[in-house]
Design a protein around this motif. Sequence first.
Motif, PDB file in Angstrom:
ATOM      1  N   ARG A 101       0.140  16.871  14.650  1.00  0.00           N
ATOM      2  CA  ARG A 101      -1.429  16.615  14.611  1.00  0.00           C
ATOM      3  C   ARG A 101      -1.659  15.421  15.038  1.00  0.00           C
ATOM      4  NH1 ARG A 101      -3.890  20.339   9.829  1.00  0.00           N
ATOM      5  NH2 ARG A 101      -2.469  22.234  10.527  1.00  0.00           N
ATOM      6  N   GLN A 151       7.786  19.967  18.712  1.00  0.00           N
ATOM      7  CA  GLN A 151       6.252  20.669  18.640  1.00  0.00           C
ATOM      8  C   GLN A 151       5.554  20.377  19.877  1.00  0.00           C
ATOM      9  OE1 GLN A 151       7.333  18.743  16.179  1.00  0.00           O
ATOM     10  NE2 GLN A 151       6.127  18.821  14.269  1.00  0.00           N
ATOM     11  N   ASN A 153       4.695  23.149  22.557  1.00  0.00           N
ATOM     12  CA  ASN A 153       3.200  23.237  22.918  1.00  0.00           C
ATOM     13  C   ASN A 153       3.019  23.200  24.572  1.00  0.00           C
ATOM     14  OD1 ASN A 153       0.739  23.333  22.029  1.00  0.00           O
ATOM     15  ND2 ASN A 153       0.217  21.265  22.668  1.00  0.00           N
ATOM     16  N   GLN A 212       4.836  25.727  15.498  1.00  0.00           N
ATOM     17  CA  GLN A 212       5.448  25.816  16.975  1.00  0.00           C
ATOM     18  C   GLN A 212       6.604  27.005  16.866  1.00  0.00           C
ATOM     19  OE1 GLN A 212       4.315  23.183  15.601  1.00  0.00           O
ATOM     20  NE2 GLN A 212       3.169  22.332  17.082  1.00  0.00           N
ATOM     21  N   GLU A 260      -3.308  22.734  15.844  1.00  0.00           N
ATOM     22  CA  GLU A 260      -2.463  23.662  16.675  1.00  0.00           C
ATOM     23  C   GLU A 260      -2.879  25.120  17.297  1.00  0.00           C
ATOM     24  OE1 GLU A 260       0.692  21.435  13.879  1.00  0.00           O
ATOM     25  OE2 GLU A 260      -1.247  22.358  13.761  1.00  0.00           O
TER      26      GLU A 260
END
Lengths: 464, 272, 279
Positions: free
Chosen positions: B211, B229, B233, C128, C218
């Motif tokens: 984040r 991540q 993403n 994820q 996310e």
Amino acid sequence: MVKRKAVRYFGGFLAVMLVMTFVSRMVYTKNLAVVTAEKVRIGRLSKNIQCCGTAEATAVKTVSLPEGLTVEKLTAPAGSKVSVGEELLRLDMAKLRETAEKLAREIDDDIMNGGLGGSGEVPVFTESDMPVKSVKVKAGDKVSVGSELFTLNSDRLLMLINELEAVRNEDIIGRNGEDSLSTDGETVQAELFDLSISEKQKKIDRYLKIYNAGGKVCAESEGTVTAVNIKAGDLTGQTAAVVISGQAKTTGSTAAKQEQLDKLNDLMAQQGAVLSPAEGIVTKVSVQAGDVTGGGAAVCIADNTEPMVFNADLSGEDGRLLAVGDSASLSFRNGRINLTDNRIAAMTRSEDGQNYRLTLPLESDEIVSGEVGQLTAGAACSDICECVPNRAVKGSGREKYIYLLKKEEGFLGEEYHAERIDVETVMSNENSTALKNTGLTEEDMVICTDKELKDGQTVRVSKV
Amino acid sequence: MSFLLPSLLGTGIFSVLPFADSLRRSFFRTVSGDFCGTENYRAVFSNEAFLLAVKNTALFTAVFLPVLITLSFLTAYFISGLKFMRVIRSVLLFPLAVPTAALVLVWKLLFQPAGMVNGVLTVCGADTVSFLDSGAAFGVLVGSYIWKNLGYTVLLWLTGISGISSSLSEAAKVDGAGRLQIMRHIILPNLKPTMYTITVISFLNSFKVFREAYLVAGAYPHRSIYLMQHLFNNWFSNFELDKMSAATVAVFGVILAAVSLLQRAWDKEARA
Amino acid sequence: MKKLRQISGHGAAALLCLIICSPVLMLVNLSFQDSLELSKAFVPPTGQDLAMPDMLPLFPTLDNFGEILLESPQFYKVFWNSLGIAAAVTAGQLIIAVPAAWGFSRTKLRFRRQLFDLYVLLMLMPFQVTMLSQYIMLDKLGLMDTRAAIILPAVFSAFPVFIIYRSFCSIPEEVLESARIDGAGEWQILLRIGIPMGSAGIMAAVVLGFLDLWNMVEQPLAFIRDRKLYPLSLYLPMLDRTGGSILAASAVTLIPAAFVFVIGQDKLEAGIIASAVKE
């Protein structure tokens, strides 16, 4: 304890946030401009161009009158229709005769005064036996009234003046002496003396005149010096010292006067009536009953037998849309007379390029020159353009712009934004404006509003 | 038993089942649906971005965890003797409550090329560092995340420390043990269960650093902080699901192995 | 000697606290500065290399707050979005996780240990890893791009189970036994005894969960495209980076989190303590 309070405060905070939600919505709504939008149309814009113009006659005949005459009566005032030979106005006969006689005398005078064959040559004499101090002109020089021609010796002049005065005075004494004897013979003597005195006086006057002018002898007419018969140091003789040849247009010239005299005689033969030379409408009368003519055109007549034209002035913007050969309709007298299918014969640009003058041939028996009429022409834009309502176009001059309606998915749902685009206008009619090369399609919508918007501003659309 | 049912059901639907599907997918191609064996795995493991991301993430965890744990332990130990422990505890916990999005701007402010940290450095005579655009970004990320989690971890340590009965350390002191000895032989061993929890929770949180990274540097940050991540993403955004499935399974396997090892080590300790 | 140590110790601790708090203080400080003063923070003055923001607003203004609080209804929309998500998920988590934790702590099932380990494992997985699976499920259920896409998976998170389980474990069995003798059913035991006694753990789970949800990035990033559903945490980065409004918005975002933290602080600590004790 702290916890309790904290819970309460949190609750209070949430309540405040709830209220603020509405408040912010209200403020937002207030600042939101409500606009309408319309689709862009692609096509050719057409426009009815209207302008006023006048019917004018191409042939205008003028009647001019000699000056110095009095108008007795105005028979055909402006606007009246006349035919060939019709009386336009009447001149005062008495004045006419007087002027003619005066003119005749003048002409005679001219001829007598040495108008050498009236060829227009004016000799300049001066006193004889005068020494010439200087000569100011030569053959070929142009002179006008008052131009210095030559100068005489002032001293000598003075001497002569004094001599003559002395002799004259003797005569005067002698004459006075004679008076005391009043016999026939003596009276004759007195008359002789008188004659001699007056002759001498005349001479003295002439000399004085020249002396007072500084010895200068000036031209009394306008023209070109054709001969100079003296030079500095000479003694003047009996013949002309300088010869000046007059111009053709000298109104003072005898030939012109003769012409005028002929005219006057004609007028007298017509009983003072001035007749119309053409058929048509009297467009302008410069004199009134009782006026004294001043020369120049007194009456203008628009000749009906020649064709008329319609002239109109058009602004550049509209003018650009028309071309020679386009058809237009002309309407006169509030629509009572309508002429269709007239073609534009000529278009000329004014000096500054801003306006155009249109000329169309006009065929009508009823319309007279000078009448004002309305020209209507339909013009179509030559290109296919994007057309938007007039209200959508903002700005002025070269800097015009429109606002497009853009839809967006925002945090509050569907939102509309105003996007500013600079545009160039081609033409506009009463409803729409045609734009050039904006890249818009029929899918785009433009915002029509009187409000001032900012680029990117959120707007609300009232559904049309 | 019925207590567990709803939870089990939900977890089953939303975690286990899809994971099985993921597993299945990792052997197929997304677009065409053809079976392609281990091709996806091969593609993933040879993918440079994947290797970089894995390396970075592993590096981050390897750096972050020990630093956090030791730092927080030391801090906790240091604080434990102080009077205002309670207040300090609350203050330390505060960073946890601060939303990341709110702080991002402040981080930018501090670490931008003309920022305050550079200012301090210049004053001290050192060179300015371009924090966000170089390898130093890694350090920034670690630092800021430690800042965030320090209080939490310290608290855990503190509770653990205060759980150790003081009588033990008193007795040791009487026996003549020095501070250091007390620490090594009494405190540390008794803190093992605390350390377990702390490690677990910190490990869990270490992944959430995404984040911070995303909000500060966007989806494609500097090389040194391009984490796993980010990769996932971006794969997701580009809809490269086959690679994702293979990578998911792979990562899952790795974490599973790591955790199992950890568990076994702890259990062994506990039993011993 | 001890006094000196005490003082220096306190001094150091105070310094530490200041350092810890400084980013937040800076945030609040900056939110009261107008854009002119703010530019000092981002752009170095000509001729210099460093941009130093003012430590205290020299020209304090409420403009930034006004801009956010009065003129952007969008802020409120995303605020309520975030709050709604947090509340819904927390409620759902309580409903689902409390019984599950109870079940784990009380049942003597054979596979209890393994199942619990599975839960721990799932909890430890970064989002994820599970992102893809969740996406597949959500897509199949037709829940993509809705609020449920975020709420449902979060409700079934294993994290609260973990925390609450710990605190339930600390409840002595005898109390429950006596209740059972008194004829209480299992659910009643949970409601009347388990929850009150395990309230520390529950509150801890709630607070931690809320803070996590308030920050969530996310899941919405991946699963939500519709701007109307965006949470606050995603709205903030979309504002103008150098403007004052983002600072004001950040400051306001802090407030609910601070409230929750203060309200739940005691229980939070207790819960953490409880969870730190190994069973």
